[in-house]
Design an enzyme around this catalytic site. Structure first.
Site, short mmCIF file in Angstrom:
data_model
loop_
_atom_site.label_atom_id
_atom_site.label_comp_id
_atom_site.label_asym_id
_atom_site.label_seq_id
_atom_site.Cartn_x
_atom_site.Cartn_y
_atom_site.Cartn_z
N LEU A 97 0.86 -1.19 0.00
CA LEU A 97 0.00 0.00 0.00
C LEU A 97 0.90 1.24 0.00
O LEU A 97 1.59 1.51 0.98
CB LEU A 97 -0.89 0.00 1.25
CG LEU A 97 -1.71 -1.28 1.46
CD1 LEU A 97 -2.51 -1.18 2.75
CD2 LEU A 97 -2.63 -1.55 0.27
N ARG A 140 2.81 14.06 6.93
CA ARG A 140 3.76 14.46 7.99
C ARG A 140 5.21 14.54 7.50
O ARG A 140 6.07 15.03 8.20
CB ARG A 140 3.64 13.48 9.17
CG ARG A 140 2.34 13.64 9.93
CD ARG A 140 2.02 12.43 10.80
NE ARG A 140 1.45 11.33 10.03
CZ ARG A 140 1.10 10.15 10.54
NH1 ARG A 140 1.28 9.93 11.83
NH2 ARG A 140 0.58 9.20 9.79
N GLY A 179 -8.17 5.86 2.40
CA GLY A 179 -7.69 5.03 3.51
C GLY A 179 -7.11 3.70 3.07
O GLY A 179 -7.28 3.26 1.92
N GLY A 188 -1.77 1.12 15.53
CA GLY A 188 -3.01 0.49 15.94
C GLY A 188 -2.71 -0.54 17.04
O GLY A 188 -1.69 -1.22 16.99
N GLU A 209 -7.30 1.95 16.38
CA GLU A 209 -6.34 3.03 16.10
C GLU A 209 -6.32 4.01 17.28
O GLU A 209 -7.32 4.16 17.99
CB GLU A 209 -6.75 3.76 14.82
CG GLU A 209 -6.69 2.91 13.57
CD GLU A 209 -5.31 2.37 13.27
OE1 GLU A 209 -4.37 3.17 13.10
OE2 GLU A 209 -5.14 1.15 13.22
N TYR A 221 37.43 14.86 -16.33
CA TYR A 221 36.23 15.34 -17.05
C TYR A 221 36.54 16.67 -17.69
O TYR A 221 36.94 17.62 -17.01
CB TYR A 221 35.08 15.46 -16.02
CG TYR A 221 33.78 15.92 -16.61
CD1 TYR A 221 33.20 15.24 -17.67
CD2 TYR A 221 33.10 17.03 -16.08
CE1 TYR A 221 31.99 15.66 -18.20
CE2 TYR A 221 31.89 17.44 -16.60
CZ TYR A 221 31.33 16.75 -17.66
OH TYR A 221 30.14 17.15 -18.19
C1 UD1 Z 1 -1.36 2.10 9.77
C2 UD1 Z 1 -2.37 1.18 10.46
C3 UD1 Z 1 -1.93 0.99 11.90
C4 UD1 Z 1 -0.54 0.39 11.95
C5 UD1 Z 1 0.45 1.26 11.15
C6 UD1 Z 1 1.76 0.51 11.01
C7 UD1 Z 1 -4.48 1.66 9.33
C8 UD1 Z 1 -5.82 2.30 9.47
N1 UD1 Z 1 -3.69 1.79 10.39
O1 UD1 Z 1 -1.42 3.35 10.42
O2 UD1 Z 1 -2.83 0.12 12.57
O3 UD1 Z 1 -0.10 0.29 13.30
O4 UD1 Z 1 -0.06 1.52 9.82
O5 UD1 Z 1 2.74 1.33 10.42
O6 UD1 Z 1 -4.20 1.05 8.32
N2 UD1 Z 1 -2.35 4.24 2.16
C9 UD1 Z 1 -2.86 4.13 0.89
N3 UD1 Z 1 -4.01 4.80 0.59
C10 UD1 Z 1 -4.69 5.56 1.48
C11 UD1 Z 1 -4.16 5.66 2.79
C12 UD1 Z 1 -3.00 4.98 3.11
O7 UD1 Z 1 -2.27 3.47 0.05
O8 UD1 Z 1 -5.73 6.12 1.12
C13 UD1 Z 1 -1.12 3.52 2.49
C14 UD1 Z 1 -0.01 4.47 2.89
O9 UD1 Z 1 0.76 4.86 1.75
C15 UD1 Z 1 0.81 3.65 3.89
C16 UD1 Z 1 -0.21 2.66 4.44
O10 UD1 Z 1 -1.33 2.68 3.60
O11 UD1 Z 1 1.85 2.93 3.27
C17 UD1 Z 1 -0.62 2.99 5.87
O12 UD1 Z 1 -1.14 4.30 5.90
P1 UD1 Z 1 -0.71 5.37 7.00
O13 UD1 Z 1 -1.52 6.59 6.78
O14 UD1 Z 1 0.75 5.49 7.06
O15 UD1 Z 1 -1.28 4.63 8.30
P2 UD1 Z 1 -0.79 4.73 9.80
O16 UD1 Z 1 -1.53 5.86 10.46
O17 UD1 Z 1 0.67 4.71 9.91
CA CA Z 2 2.38 4.84 8.50
#
Ligand code: UD1
Ligand code: CA
Length: 417
Positions: free
Chosen positions: A9, A16, A79, A141, A156, A354
Site C-alpha cells: 500500500l 507528515r 484510507g 493500531g 487506532e 572530465y
Molecule cells: C497504519 C495502520 C496501523 C498500523 C500502522 C503501522 C491503518 C488504518 N492503520 O497506520 O494500525 O499500526 O499503519 O505502520 O491502516 N495508504 C494508501 N491509501 C490511502 C491511505 C494509506 O495506500 O488512502 C497507504 C499508505 O501509503 C501507507 C499505508 O497505507 O503505506 C498505511 O497508511 P498510513 O496513513 O501510514 O497509516 P498509519 O496511520 O501509519
Molecule cells: Ca504509516
C-alpha cells in the site's frame, strides 16, 4: 512461493513528511523506502507484487519501471482499507494467499515476511497479523484480545478508549490473508466516522465476528517502525546502515566507529580491513583484505581496492582500481583511474578526468611515485617506476615512459646534469 501474492500500500500522501515527493520514494538504504520493501519481498521468494499508487503515481511507476511490478491506482485516497480494495478488484485469481504490507515500513526483513507466511499457512488462519510490543505505541493500531487471548480487533489511537491506549502490542501494518476471504469480506469495511477513511485494520474485527481465525506472528521491534516523518526516516536509515555494519563486523572487518561510518549493503569488504571513522562507502565498491580506509574517505561506485591498500583522510575515489599495497593517504581525488601496485600518490593529487563533455582514463603503473599537489589531465599514463615532481601538471596524452621523472607545468622530463 507460487500461491502467494503481495500487495504494497503506497498511495498515501505522507502529510507528515512535508514533501512534494511521494513518501515511498524518500531515500532508505541504497535506494528508496519502496525499493527496500520490494527487495525484501523478492528475497522472500514472492514474485507477484502489486503496488497501490496514488499520490505522485507517475513518479512511483517511473522509478520502478522494468522491475516486474504491477501498479494499481487508487484514485481517491480513502484510507488503507480502500487502497487494498482497489488492489483486490484489479487482481485476478485469488485462490492462494495475499500478503499485504505498507509502503512506509522498510525495515521488515525477508526472514520476517517468510516467517509470517509460514505461520499463516501452518496456523490455517483467515488472517495473520504481524504484531510487536512497542515501548511507545502511540502512532500504531493496538491489538485488542479477549480474555482467552484471541484477537478481537485492532483499534487506532484516535479511536482508542483510555484502557486500550495502554496496550503495548501494536499492528506492524503487515498481514497475511486467505485470498478468497479477503475478497469476500473487504466489502464489509465501513467508513470510519471520525477520519472519513476506510481502515484496513477493521478486517480483524470483521473476520473475528464472522467466526474466522485471526492469528498473530511476532515481529522484531526494530523492524516494525513505520516512517511517518523525516525523524522516523533518519532512524530507519541508521538501522539499515547498522545492519550492514554488523554483518561486515561479523565477517571480520574492523569498523572503529559504526555511528559515523556509512556503507552500502552491496559493498564487498574482506576480512582484516579496517574502516576508520567518518567514511562513506557507496554501492558496488569492493575492498580486499588488509586495507586501511579513512578517516574521512569517500569511496564511490566502481571502486576496487586490492590487498593492503591504504586510503587516508579526505580521499575520494570514483570508478577507480587500486593495486596491492598502494598508498593514497591525503586530500586526493582519483576518478576513472587504474593504479598499479606499490604506488605512492602524494597529498593533494587530482586526476582531471572530465573535460566538460566526456570522461577520460588515467593509468598509473606499478611502483610509480606521484609527488604532492600533482594534476594529471586525462587521458594520460604514468609508466612503471616513473616519478612526477611536486606541483607538476601532466597534460593529456603526454604519457610518462617507464622510469622517467617529469616536473613542472606542463610536466617535462627532468634534465640530467
Ligand atoms: C497504519 C495502520 C496501523 C498500523 C500502522 C503501522 C491503518 C488504518 N492503520 O497506520 O494500525 O499500526 O499503519 O505502520 O491502516 N495508504 C494508501 N491509501 C490511502 C491511505 C494509506 O495506500 O488512502 C497507504 C499508505 O501509503 C501507507 C499505508 O497505507 O503505506 C498505511 O497508511 P498510513 O496513513 O501510514 O497509516 P498509519 O496511520 O501509519
Ligand atoms: Ca504509516
Amino acid at each position: 512461493m507460487d500461491n502467494i501474492k503481495a500487495v504494497i500500500l503506497a498511495a498515501g500522501l505522507g502529510t507528515r513528511m512535508k514533501s512534494d515527493i511521494p513518501k515511498v520514494l524518500h531515500p532508505a538504504g541504497s535506494g528508496t523506502m519502496l525499493g527496500e520493501i520490494v527487495g525484501s519481498l523478492k528475497e522472500a521468494g514472492i514474485k507477484d507484487i502489486v503496488v497501490v499508487v496514488g499520490y505522485g503515481a507517475g513518479l512511483v511507476r517511473d522509478a520502478f519501471a522494468g522491475e516486474g511490478l504491477c501498479f494499481v491506482e487508487q484514485k481517491e485516497l480513502l484510507g488503507s482499507g480502500d487502497a487494498l480494495k482497489c488492489a483486490v478488484e484489479a487482481m485476478g485469481d485469488l485462490t492462494g494467499h495475499v500478503l499485504v504490507t505498507c509502503g512506509d515500513t522498510p525495515l521488515i526483513t525477508a526472514d520476517t515476511y517468510k516467517r509470517l507466511i509460514r505461520g499463516h499457512a501452518e496456523g490455517n488462519a483467515s488472517c495473520t497479523l504481524l504484531t510487536c510490543g512497542m515501548e511507545d505505541p502511540s502512532s500504531y493500531g493496538r491489538i485488542v484480545r479477549d480474555e482467552r487471548g484471541n484477537i478481537r480487533k485492532i483499534v487506532e489511537e484516535k479511536d482508542a478508549a483510555d484502557e486500550e491506549k495502554k496496550i503495548r502490542e501494536v499492528n506492524a501494518g503487515t498481514y497475511g490473508f486467505r485470498g478468497a476471504e479477503l475478497r469476500e469480506f473487504i466489502r464489509d469495511i465501513e467508513i470510519n466516522a471520525k477520519k472519513k477513511e476506510f481502515y484496513l485494520t477493521d478486517m480483524a474485527d470483521i473476520l473475528a465476528r464472522n467466526g474466522k481465525k485471526v492469528l498473530s506472528e511476532p515481529c522484531p521491534p526494530d523492524e516494525a517502525l513505520g516512517v511517518n516523518s523525516r525523524k522516523d526516516l533518519a532512524v530507519v536509515n541508521r538501522i539499515l546502515n547498522q545492519r550492514v555494519i554488523e554483518r561486515l563486523m561479523g565477517s571480520g572487518v574492523t569498523i572503529i566507529d559504526p555511528a559515523t561510518t556509512y556503507i552500502d549493503k552491496s559493498a564487498v569488504i574482506e576480512k582484516d580491513t579496517t574502516i576508520l571513522p567518518c567514511t562513506v562507502i557507496k554501492p558496488g565498491v569492493t575492498i580486499a583484505s588488509g586495507c586501511r580506509i579513512g578517516p574521512f574517505a569517500r569511496l564511490r561506485p566502481g571502486t576496487t581496492l586490492s590487498r593492503g591498500v591504504e586510503i587516508g583522510n579526505f580521499v575520494e575515489l570514483c570508478r577507480t582500481e587500486i593495486g596491492e599495497n598502494t598508498k593514497v593517504k591525503h586530500h586526493t581525488y582519483l576518478g576513472d583511474t587504474v593504479v598499479g601496485s606499490n604506488v605512492n600518490i602524494g597529498a593533494g593529487t587530482i586526476t582531471a578526468n572530465y573535460d566538460g563533455e566526456k570522461k577520460a582514463r588515467t593509468v598509473i603503473k606499478d611502483r610509480a611515485f606521484i609527488g604532492v599537489g600533482v594534476i594529471l589531465i586525462a587521458p594520460v599514463e604514468i609508466g612503471r617506476e616513473a616519478r612526477v615532481g611536486a606541483g607538476s601538471v601532466v597534460t593529456k596524452n603526454r604519457n610518462v615512459p617507464d622510469g622517467e621523472t617529469v616536473v613542472g607545468i606542463p610536466a617535462r622530463p627532468l634534465k640530467k646534469s
